[in-house]
Design an enzyme around this catalytic site. Structure first.
Site, PDB file in Angstrom:
ATOM      1  N   SER A 154      38.423  31.703  36.168  1.00  0.00           N
ATOM      2  CA  SER A 154      37.869  32.057  37.540  1.00  0.00           C
ATOM      3  C   SER A 154      36.965  33.204  37.316  1.00  0.00           C
ATOM      4  O   SER A 154      36.798  33.843  36.310  1.00  0.00           O
ATOM      5  CB  SER A 154      39.172  32.700  38.175  1.00  0.00           C
ATOM      6  OG  SER A 154      38.828  33.359  39.262  1.00  0.00           O
ATOM      7  N   TYR A 167      46.280  37.831  37.936  1.00  0.00           N
ATOM      8  CA  TYR A 167      45.384  36.966  38.302  1.00  0.00           C
ATOM      9  C   TYR A 167      43.934  37.054  37.358  1.00  0.00           C
ATOM     10  O   TYR A 167      43.437  36.277  36.565  1.00  0.00           O
ATOM     11  CB  TYR A 167      44.870  36.427  39.526  1.00  0.00           C
ATOM     12  CG  TYR A 167      44.069  35.141  39.686  1.00  0.00           C
ATOM     13  CD1 TYR A 167      44.756  33.967  39.744  1.00  0.00           C
ATOM     14  CD2 TYR A 167      42.646  35.556  40.063  1.00  0.00           C
ATOM     15  CE1 TYR A 167      43.975  32.817  39.862  1.00  0.00           C
ATOM     16  CE2 TYR A 167      42.013  34.249  40.385  1.00  0.00           C
ATOM     17  CZ  TYR A 167      42.401  32.907  40.227  1.00  0.00           C
ATOM     18  OH  TYR A 167      41.822  32.085  40.402  1.00  0.00           O
TER      19      TYR A 167
END
Length: 167
Positions: A154, A167
């Protein structure tokens, strides 16, 4: 136009939506037979839809449910793919989840679930794919490599967001 992946089997984790869906469709357009991995029966209809769209476009796809954070489910998924399609040539480790909370309020369960899917899932799938690649070796008519593992991440590895520490 020649399809570069005509003889290859690609397994894409988390391919029932989003980036994984797009990757699966692109691989199919290049001729790969694609396995659409999805995490649970609650999203099975989305995986089936992706398979149908690939098939309508002239590609080949099947779906397979497995939670990539579960070692046994991952092992079974790879065993079944090999049993039904003969091998795996390409693994795209795409599955990922978010469980957001402010750092001081994040639960251990939220922390562990994200790490289990996003990190452990990539490890488990890559390990099973590597076993297949090493056992099979290079088949020049299929590819110049024994296999390919692509790990999707990401932008948040370089642009962090508040509330996304796991995350």
């Amino acid at each position: 136009m020649a399809q570069k992946l005509k003889t290859q089997v690609a397994l894409v984790t988390g391919a029932n939506s989003g980036i994984g869906e797009g990757i699966a469709k692109a691989l199919a357009a290049e001729g790969a037979e694609v396995v659409i991995n999805y995490p649970s029966n609650s999203v099975k209809d989305k995986a089936v839809r992706v398979c149908e769209e690939i098939t309508k476009a002239g590609g080949r796809a099947i779906s397979f449910q497995a939670d990539v954070s579960n070692e046994r489910e991952v092992q079974i998924m790879f065993e079944e793919v090999v049993k039904n399609l003969g091998t795996v040539d390409i693994l795209v480790n795409n599955a990922g989840i978010q469980a957001d909370a402010p750092f001081t309020e994040m639960t251990l369960e939220q922390w562990n679930r994200v790490l289990s899917v996003n990190l452990t899932g990539q490890f488990l799938c890559a390990r099973e794919a590597a076993k297949i690649f090493l056992k099979r070796g290079v088949i020049a008519s299929r590819s110049c490599s024994a296999g390919k593992i692509i790990c999707i991440s990401s932008v948040h590895e370089v642009i962090p967001w508040a509330g996304h520490v796991n995350y």
